[in-house]
Design an enzyme around this catalytic site. Structure first.
Site, mmCIF file in Angstrom:
data_model
loop_
_atom_site.group_PDB
_atom_site.id
_atom_site.type_symbol
_atom_site.label_atom_id
_atom_site.label_comp_id
_atom_site.label_asym_id
_atom_site.label_seq_id
_atom_site.Cartn_x
_atom_site.Cartn_y
_atom_site.Cartn_z
ATOM 1 N N HIS A 1 46.179 -27.968 14.887
ATOM 2 C CA HIS A 1 45.195 -28.794 14.394
ATOM 3 C C HIS A 1 44.942 -28.369 12.956
ATOM 4 C CE1 HIS A 1 41.705 -31.688 14.593
ATOM 5 N NE2 HIS A 1 41.374 -30.761 13.680
ATOM 6 N N GLU A 2 44.434 -27.008 12.968
ATOM 7 C CA GLU A 2 44.062 -26.484 11.678
ATOM 8 C C GLU A 2 45.287 -26.435 10.556
ATOM 9 O OE1 GLU A 2 41.134 -26.779 11.035
ATOM 10 O OE2 GLU A 2 40.374 -26.780 13.130
ATOM 11 N N HIS B 1 45.715 -29.468 8.818
ATOM 12 C CA HIS B 1 44.627 -29.536 7.589
ATOM 13 C C HIS B 1 45.025 -28.847 6.606
ATOM 14 C CE1 HIS B 1 41.271 -31.831 9.493
ATOM 15 N NE2 HIS B 1 40.946 -30.805 10.499
ATOM 16 N N HIS C 1 47.553 -30.680 4.587
ATOM 17 C CA HIS C 1 46.923 -31.794 3.767
ATOM 18 C C HIS C 1 46.459 -31.116 2.454
ATOM 19 C CE1 HIS C 1 44.088 -35.619 4.277
ATOM 20 N NE2 HIS C 1 45.047 -35.547 3.185
#
Ligand SMILES: [Zn+2]
Length: 681
Positions: A461-462, A465, A468
């Protein structure tokens, strides 16, 4: 005195930063920025030239970011009383500066002029559009008296929201449960009991003393065999900060809730919206209250039967009708029986180094990016690593620090934060740098760091990010990476990335028993994958209940009749909930997500981003999850564009159509694959 926060360098000199550097650096940058701002405004040309008028302001933001970002990062990962004090001293200075800037009519005019004159530069146009929107949302373009009123309301709102949170905390702190009979404590995890025994001892009491903090509450309602005990805790928890609280009405949030809703409503009206829900959506991807409500209602309609079915199944399993305080307990028992896959079994297969290797291989395979560790980079702790992402031609596109182990001086949780933004103008290019932070239990003398599957998901998940932030190609910092990306879309890349960690091919490459190097056995993998959809319907309707309640409350507020809080909540529950709530339940009085700040008229964002992520993922399922061409499109249309493209457009450019809810329903097992196919036909 030389100050590492003020030196110009490529990366922060983390090891050199001391608490005594913080305040002087911040004051210096703020003073310089104010002086520089006046110069810029005095020299502003009337031609509205973007490079001449707006980019110097971007520069001021960057200067502040370079001084403050290392401080706020260290405050999260390497805290000390001295650093905390320095940090807290600076917060009001920063707030005042930001407010000044947001309220400065001269700056507003400068942006407006630049917007009028801007030519073909699409990123510049979007930067200006977002800036003008935010100026409008903070009331800059109001006549003076109304501007003052708006400012005063915002300040009051911040105070009342803080009071709300404080009441919740105080109400929890006021409640304890004292137990002397060990027979009542069956099922409760040893760690919770040890803590309760220690608290009793501290208070010179016999037995066990329980507090109402969240871990204790969850441990008791999930594991305590004693139904009365679960009921007691449930009642205390669900009446926190309300007029029904067992500790009295001292911390009752009823009036505060009305005050918060009234202030938000008035502020929204002042800047031209019908209600606060519309004000909140003005800066989000979702277009209107009607659109959000239709979205939530559709999910509710399509999930309700599944949720009902899961509850019936649970009641059959329990052999009785279940009250609200029984749900977590029997769910846990059913989960254990059905999937019988425990963390202890899984952990040995996920040594952190192996997971990271597999993750980097995945990124290489999907995006064609090589990730290389760089030695000799200055950091704040010896276990921190620094990596560069290299394109196929060997150019560095971005980089990131990882700080993955729990420590005493570190904030809980996991997060990605910006270290440096991408910029590429005025002859200078700076590659973006991210912080990837987790709190895994570190290696011991006999074992490496071993993750459970939830922690693997957290890392992915991290990392989503992180990609991104670092893969952005945008030249202007304030719309590069995650900057300028609306709240309801920012979790798209992160939730998307999690999907990989459920795929058999990926699990094989990120797993390897730390003693035997064997990948996760197929049987364990199957159970793990099956457990993903456990009670997905019940979880879905619970989130929808919160989201619809939040949206209706803010959209329907009327100053003449107040919030009608109880009525709205009751209607929403009747419409979507499957669990029967007791009459005394005062959930809203501790709903800090929306009353403490952040998620007001925005709780739907969780589901909204989940739908986007699942729909993006369904394209990969159709094409093959390692399809490089599709991944390239995802990278270009979603990951690289930062805030420069409206997310709805970006998503359509990637997917060839607007997002649909079916992939999420299918992923959650709420909709079977056949139904999806039938629906699409
Ligand atoms: Zn996230």
């Amino acid at each position: 005195m030389s100050n590492p926060l003020l030196d110009s360098h490529d990366l922060p000199s983390f090891s050199q930063i001391r608490p005594e550097h913080v305040e002087p650096a911040v004051r210096r940058v703020l003073d310089d920025n104010r002086a520089r701002l006046n110069e810029i405004l005095a020299g502003a040309r009337d031609d509205g030239d973007f490079a001449h008028s707006v980019l110097p302001l971007e520069e001021l933001g960057e200067r502040l970011q370079q001084a403050w970002s290392p401080v706020s990062h260290l405050h999260g990962v390497a805290n000390s009383p001295e650093l905390r004090e320095a940090y807290n001293t600076c917060l009001p200075l920063l707030t005042r500066y930001q407010t000044e800037l947001a309220q400065d009519e001269r700056v507003y005019k400068l942006y407006r002029r630049a917007a009028e004159c801007n030519g073909k530069d699409r990123a510049a146009a979007r930067l200006l559009e977002l800036a003008l929107r935010d100026f409008h949302l903070s009331g800059v373009d109001l006549p003076d008296d109304r501007k003052q009123r708006f400012k005063a309301m915002m300040e009051e709102l911040a105070q009342v929201q803080a009071n709300f949170d404080q009441n919740v905390l105080d109400s929890m702190a006021a409640w304890t449960h004292h137990e002397t009979n060990a027979d009542h404590l069956g099922g409760i995890p040893a760690a919770t009991l040890e803590q309760a025994a220690a608290l009793a001892k501290e208070a010179s009491e016999a037995g066990w003393l329980f507090r109402l903090d969240q871990p204790t509450y969850i441990a008791v309602v999930t594991h305590a065999d004693n139904r009365d005990l679960r009921h007691r805790f449930y009642r205390a928890w669900s009446t926190r900060a309300s007029e029904r609280a067992e500790t009295g009405t001292e911390f009752d949030n009823s009036d505060i809730i009305e005050k918060i809703l009234a202030l938000r409503h008035e502020a929204a009206e002042l800047v031209g919206f019908d209600n606060f829900a519309e004000y909140s959506l003005a800066s989000k991807m979702a277009g209107s209250v009607a659109e959000v409500m239709a979205f939530l209602e559709e999910l509710a309609d399509r999930s309700h039967a599944a949720a009902e079915h899961e509850l019936q199944e649970l009641e059959r399993f329990a052999g009785q009708a279940l009250a609200a305080w029984d749900i977590a307990y029997y769910s846990e028992k059913l989960r254990e029986e059905r999937y019988s896959v425990s963390d202890d079994e899984l952990r040995p297969y996920f040594p952190l180094d192996r997971v990271i290797d597999g993750l980097f291989q995945l990124v290489a395979r999907v995006y064609g990016l090589r990730i290389e560790q760089r030695e000799g980079v200055d950091t704040w702790r010896p276990e921190v690593c620094y990596y560069e992402l290299l394109n196929t031609d060997g150019d560095a596109v971005g980089s990131f620090y990882t700080d993955l182990f729990a420590r005493k001086d570190k904030r809980n949780g996991a997060w990605m934060d910006e270290c440096l933004n991408r910029r590429d103008y005025g002859g200078r290019t700076q590659i973006p740098v991210a912080h990837l932070v987790c709190n895994f239990a570190g290696p011991t003398a006999t074992k490496p760091c071993l993750l459970n599957h939830d922690e693997v998901l957290t890392l992915f998940h991290e990392f989503g990010h992180t990609l991104h932030h670092v893969l952005t190609r945008v030249a202007y910092p304030s719309v590069a990476g995650i900057n300028g990306v609306p709240w309801d879309a920012v979790e798209l890349p992160s939730q998307f990335m999690e999907n990989f960690a459920w795929e058999p091919d990926v699990v094989r490459s990120i797993s390897g028993h730390y003693q035997t190097d064997k990948p996760l056995p197929a049987e364990l993998l199957d159970k793990l994958r099956a457990s993903r959809v456990f009670q997905a319907g019940m979880q879905m309707v619970r989130q929808l209940e919160f989201a619809i309640f939040d949206m209706r409350l803010h959209a329907e507020f009327d100053p003449r009749r107040g919030s009608r809080l109880d009525r709205v909540l009751e209607e929403v529950r009747k419409r979507v909930a499957v669990v029967r709530y007791p009459e005394y339940n005062r959930f809203a009085h501790a709903f800090a997500h929306i009353f403490g700040g952040g998620y007001a008229a925005g709780y739907y964002s969780y589901k909204w981003a989940e739908v986007l992520a699942a729909d993006a993922w369904s394209a990969f399922e159709a094409a093959g999850i390692f399809d490089a061409e599709l991944a390239q499109r995802f990278r270009q249309q979603i990951l690289e564009v930062g805030g420069t493209v409206e997310v709805g457009h970006a998503f359509e450019a990637f997917r060839g159509r607007p997002a649909r809810v079916e992939p999420l329903l299918q992923q959650s097992g709420i909709l079977s694959a056949e139904e999806t196919a039938a629906g699409a036909a």
